[in-house]
Design a protein around this motif. Structure first.
Motif, PDB file in Angstrom:
ATOM      1  N   MET A 386      34.114  50.288  10.852  1.00 59.44           N
ATOM      2  CA  MET A 386      34.394  51.129  12.009  1.00 59.44           C
ATOM      3  C   MET A 386      33.113  51.475  12.764  1.00 59.44           C
ATOM      4  N   GLY A 387      32.036  51.798  12.037  1.00 57.40           N
ATOM      5  CA  GLY A 387      30.769  52.116  12.697  1.00 57.40           C
ATOM      6  C   GLY A 387      30.249  50.954  13.513  1.00 57.40           C
ATOM      7  N   THR A 388      30.361  49.740  12.958  1.00 50.38           N
ATOM      8  CA  THR A 388      29.932  48.548  13.697  1.00 50.38           C
ATOM      9  C   THR A 388      30.776  48.359  14.955  1.00 50.38           C
ATOM     10  N   TYR A 389      32.097  48.530  14.820  1.00 59.32           N
ATOM     11  CA  TYR A 389      32.977  48.363  15.987  1.00 59.32           C
ATOM     12  C   TYR A 389      32.644  49.375  17.075  1.00 59.32           C
ATOM     13  N   HIS A 390      32.428  50.627  16.686  1.00 66.03           N
ATOM     14  CA  HIS A 390      32.116  51.645  17.689  1.00 66.03           C
ATOM     15  C   HIS A 390      30.884  51.263  18.508  1.00 66.03           C
ATOM     16  N   VAL A 391      29.789  50.934  17.820  1.00 68.09           N
ATOM     17  CA  VAL A 391      28.544  50.624  18.533  1.00 68.09           C
ATOM     18  C   VAL A 391      28.702  49.336  19.340  1.00 68.09           C
ATOM     19  N   ALA A 392      29.331  48.324  18.723  1.00 68.25           N
ATOM     20  CA  ALA A 392      29.467  47.032  19.403  1.00 68.25           C
ATOM     21  C   ALA A 392      30.392  47.127  20.614  1.00 68.25           C
ATOM     22  N   GLN A 393      31.506  47.855  20.487  1.00 68.27           N
ATOM     23  CA  GLN A 393      32.465  47.953  21.592  1.00 68.27           C
ATOM     24  C   GLN A 393      31.915  48.806  22.735  1.00 68.27           C
ATOM     25  N   VAL A 394      31.166  49.866  22.392  1.00 71.25           N
ATOM     26  CA  VAL A 394      30.551  50.691  23.431  1.00 71.25           C
ATOM     27  C   VAL A 394      29.425  49.913  24.115  1.00 71.25           C
ATOM     28  N   ALA A 395      28.760  49.047  23.377  1.00 72.03           N
ATOM     29  CA  ALA A 395      27.751  48.183  24.000  1.00 72.03           C
ATOM     30  C   ALA A 395      28.382  47.303  25.076  1.00 72.03           C
ATOM     31  N   ASP A 396      29.606  46.844  24.824  1.00 72.65           N
ATOM     32  CA  ASP A 396      30.336  46.069  25.832  1.00 72.65           C
ATOM     33  C   ASP A 396      30.695  46.944  27.031  1.00 72.65           C
ATOM     34  N   LYS A 422      30.849  44.215   5.046  1.00 76.75           N
ATOM     35  CA  LYS A 422      29.909  43.559   5.959  1.00 76.75           C
ATOM     36  C   LYS A 422      30.496  42.257   6.498  1.00 76.75           C
ATOM     37  N   ARG A 423      31.310  41.577   5.708  1.00 80.95           N
ATOM     38  CA  ARG A 423      31.975  40.365   6.199  1.00 80.95           C
ATOM     39  C   ARG A 423      32.959  40.728   7.309  1.00 80.95           C
ATOM     40  N   LEU A 424      33.701  41.821   7.134  1.00 79.06           N
ATOM     41  CA  LEU A 424      34.619  42.254   8.190  1.00 79.06           C
ATOM     42  C   LEU A 424      33.834  42.660   9.442  1.00 79.06           C
ATOM     43  N   ALA A 425      32.671  43.264   9.256  1.00 80.35           N
ATOM     44  CA  ALA A 425      31.840  43.633  10.398  1.00 80.35           C
ATOM     45  C   ALA A 425      31.384  42.387  11.155  1.00 80.35           C
ATOM     46  N   GLU A 426      31.051  41.320  10.412  1.00 77.69           N
ATOM     47  CA  GLU A 426      30.693  40.056  11.065  1.00 77.69           C
ATOM     48  C   GLU A 426      31.849  39.534  11.908  1.00 77.69           C
ATOM     49  N   LEU A 427      33.062  39.596  11.359  1.00 78.87           N
ATOM     50  CA  LEU A 427      34.236  39.120  12.099  1.00 78.87           C
ATOM     51  C   LEU A 427      34.455  39.935  13.371  1.00 78.87           C
ATOM     52  N   VAL A 428      34.196  41.241  13.292  1.00 83.28           N
ATOM     53  CA  VAL A 428      34.369  42.106  14.460  1.00 83.28           C
ATOM     54  C   VAL A 428      33.430  41.687  15.581  1.00 83.28           C
ATOM     55  N   VAL A 429      32.136  41.480  15.270  1.00 85.97           N
ATOM     56  CA  VAL A 429      31.186  41.145  16.343  1.00 85.97           C
ATOM     57  C   VAL A 429      31.432  39.727  16.865  1.00 85.97           C
ATOM     58  N   GLN A 430      31.884  38.815  15.989  1.00 89.76           N
ATOM     59  CA  GLN A 430      32.219  37.479  16.467  1.00 89.76           C
ATOM     60  C   GLN A 430      33.422  37.535  17.413  1.00 89.76           C
TER      61      GLN A 430
END
Length: 660
Positions: A386-396, A422-430
């Motif tokens: 969730m933390g990765t998605y928040h930062v990555a999606q707000v970056a968009d 961390k694997r799920l976080a990779e899938l989110v950014v991809q």
């Protein structure tokens, strides 16, 4: 004052010696029987000749040079000064005595030679005094030293040891594996043989210290030489690494005891400075987890590339404070903003992006300790996914140019919740890379020496406490990198990123944890099993005996950097990512118990923990699997409905769009 007295002494000495060179030139030319007319010419020209020579010596800086450290440069300057003085005296002769020269032509050649010998000899004697004392100083019985490496670094070590420890250290010789250097003499010191001969040479020459002067050598080569040195009973020391020397952090003379990092060394990392500077210079750069081991080193290195501003975001106030204090002292002109915020709090992330508009984002914030996340799997999902998605999606939302996720080798075929998250976080950014103009990439690497919670600080602490040193399994192996090396490659990967890649760093050869423990005990001057015990404790929850850098379906593609590769991605399944990850984050329905975390992970990694019994979750002291029914447990009905959360998120995005 000392400088003036030294210059005056040299001036008087030169006056006498140059006069003698003129006289002896005549005497040698005529075999001691100098004709009367030349005596008269000598008397008339002696004073102007000496003035001309002294003027040339002043012009060539002969009285400003440190002759105790004289080398080829000083010798060439001396030859130039004498040549100028000889030409000047010849011109004076032609002006003073119109017509035939006052002395034979051979006189000028002899005078040039004698002037170089006498004036040069008087100066180079200081070098002899410094290096050898000319027998006037009684030499001490110094430590008997063998230098491993007869290259440039070895020569520098030999020079420094002679300069600073005259008589206190006796350099018996070099060893070097280069066939062209065998049996030659370097700086007056013989190359006695190859590194394989260290035990025999040490015994034959009664060596007391072995200095490894190979700053760019691979860890394998250093480990071999250290092992050979330990066989001899001599003390083994090492020259600092090549980056320390280049950066000026240490000097050649700062030879130190061998540390375990030296034994795990890599070939020097070469980075594309122009490429890095191009995408960081003049940009606003955000580092999440900026107070951690990796994040703080990212901040240090990014600061040196002249960004417009550096944003340090971390949930730990103390960590942020320390790196903020360090960087503001080291880079007083850099605009640094420290943000105490949690990446799980989406509104805080939005506020940070709204206020500072970062263009390049390095996402290092994560829960990383494998055993801890086995007991708190739902929190691994919240923070790492969730933390990765928040930062990555707000970056968009705010049109950032690049987003770099710091990932791990534990994300490959994971057996732990930390690795799975961390694997799920990779899938989110991809996934986000396919729907955004922002370039999203991930970088995988293994264990980092010296980072918080890593095995090296733990071993050092256990040794300091008298042991035992705990190793989970005798066959356990890991990849290792130093923190600066890993961060350099992360920044380089960001420069190479086009979008959607998972970069894999070349970690070199894997290292057995048991060997690491033994080496560290030995480097502490102790004996494994005798002074310090090594205790096998058994593998911890989620641990693998070995780590991998690629999944079976990924494969690898080379890049323009020999230490960085790109994992060829498998099928992304965007619908599954949207439904099972993003929708759950948006709706607030992420796992709230260990069992729910396991179910979510298995939707993407079907074989996850199937080989383990029961729920595969660690047991609490009472013997029951950990269960936490928090307020986010969807069965309690305490959360808003999915539709309400989706509507709320849509409103946030509309608000952010107006800000942009």
């Amino acid at each position: 004052m000392v400088y003036r007295w030294r210059s005056l002494f040299l001036l008087v000495s030169d006056t006498v010696l140059l006069g003698l060179s003129l006289w002896f030139s005549l005497w040698i030319r005529f075999d001691g029987g100098v004709p009367e007319k030349y005596y008269e010419n000598f008397g008339n020209l002696l004073f102007p000749y000496i003035l001309v020579f002294l003027g040339a010596f002043f012009f060539f800086g002969m009285y400003r040079r440190a002759w105790a450290y004289a080398s080829i440069g000083e010798a060439l300057a001396l030859a130039g000064a004498v040549t100028a003085g000889s030409l000047g005296s010849l011109i004076v002769s032609l002006v003073w005595f119109p017509g035939p020269l006052p002395f034979p032509r051979s006189f000028w050649i002899l005078n040039w030679i004698l002037a170089v010998v006498l004036a040069g000899g008087s100066r180079f004697v200081w070098r002899l005094f410094r290096d050898y004392g000319l027998g006037l100083k009684k030499k001490k019985k110094g430590s008997r030293v063998l230098i491993a490496g007869a290259g440039a670094a070895g020569v520098l070590v030999a020079k420094e040891l002679k300069s600073h420890y005259n008589g206190g250290i006796r350099i018996l010789g070099f060893v070097d594996d280069d066939p062209l250097k065998q049996k030659v003499i370097v700086q007056g010191i013989p190359v006695l043989g190859t590194s394989e001969e260290i035990p025999a040479l040490a015994a034959g020459h009664k060596i007391q210290e072995i200095i490894i002067a190979m700053p760019s050598a691979a860890g394998k080569a250093k480990r071999r030489i250290v092992a050979l040195g330990k066989e001899t009973g001599a003390k083994v020391k090492i020259l600092p690494g090549v980056y320390d020397l280049i950066d000026g952090r240490v000097k050649i003379s700062r030879i130190r005891d061998v540390d375990v990092e030296d034994l795990l060394g890599r070939d020097p990392v070469k980075v594309d400075l122009d490429g890095i500077a191009q995408y960081i210079r003049g940009q606003v750069v955000l580092v999440t987890g900026g107070g951690g081991s990796i994040g703080s080193e990212l901040c240090r290195q990014i600061a040196s590339y002249n960004p417009k501003a550096l944003l340090i975001l971390d949930a730990c106030e103390n960590n942020v404070y320390e790196i903020d204090l360090e960087l503001k002292k080291a880079f007083p002109d850099l605009h640094i903003v420290s943000l105490v915020k949690d990446v799980r709090d989406r509104r805080s992330v939005i506020q940070a992006f709204k206020a500072y508009r970062p263009q390049v984002v390095f996402h290092a914030a994560a829960h990383k300790h494998v055993p801890m996340m086995e007991y708190n799997p739902e929190d691994a999902i919240k923070n790492n996914v969730m933390g990765t998605y928040h930062v990555a999606q707000v970056a968009d939302m705010f049109k950032a140019k690049k987003f770099v996720l710091i990932s791990t080798d534990k994300a490959v075929n994971p057996t732990s919740f930390m690795g799975a998250s961390k694997r799920l976080a990779e899938l989110v950014v991809q996934y986000l890379d396919t729907v955004s103009e922002t370039s999203y990439v991930a970088v995988r690497f293994g264990n980092v020496l010296g980072s918080a919670g890593s095995v090296l600080p733990l071993f050092k602490k256990q040794i300091a406490e008298g042991g035992p040193v705990t190793v989970t399994h005798p066959a356990m192996v890991r990849f290792f990198m130093t923190i600066p090396e890993a961060v350099q490659l992360v920044i380089q990967a960001g420069a190479m990123a086009k979008g959607g890649e998972i970069f894999v760093l070349d970690m070199g050869e894997p290292v057995k944890i048991m060997d690491l423990a033994r080496s560290l005990i030995e480097l502490s001057g102790l004996e494994p099993g005798k002074d310090i015990d090594i205790k096998i404790t058994g593998t911890r929850p989620g641990e693998k005996l070995y780590e991998e850098l690629l999944t079976a379906e990924e494969g690898v593609t080379a890049t323009t950097h020999k230490r960085i590769f790109v994992a060829r991605p498998g099928a992304l399944l965007p619908d599954l990512i949207e439904e099972k990850i993003i929708a759950r984050i948006v709706s607030g329905s992420l796992p709230q118990t260990g069992e729910q975390a396991l179910e979510m992970v298995r939707e993407f990694l079907p074989g996850f923990k199937e080989q383990e019994t029961g729920t595969s979750l660690p047991e609490e002291p009472g013997g029951q699997p950990e269960r936490r029914a928090g307020r986010g447990d969807r069965e309690t009905g305490d959360w808003l409905t999915v539709q309400n959360r989706l509507r709320e998120r849509k409103e946030e995005e509309n608000m952010a769009a107006k800000m942009v």
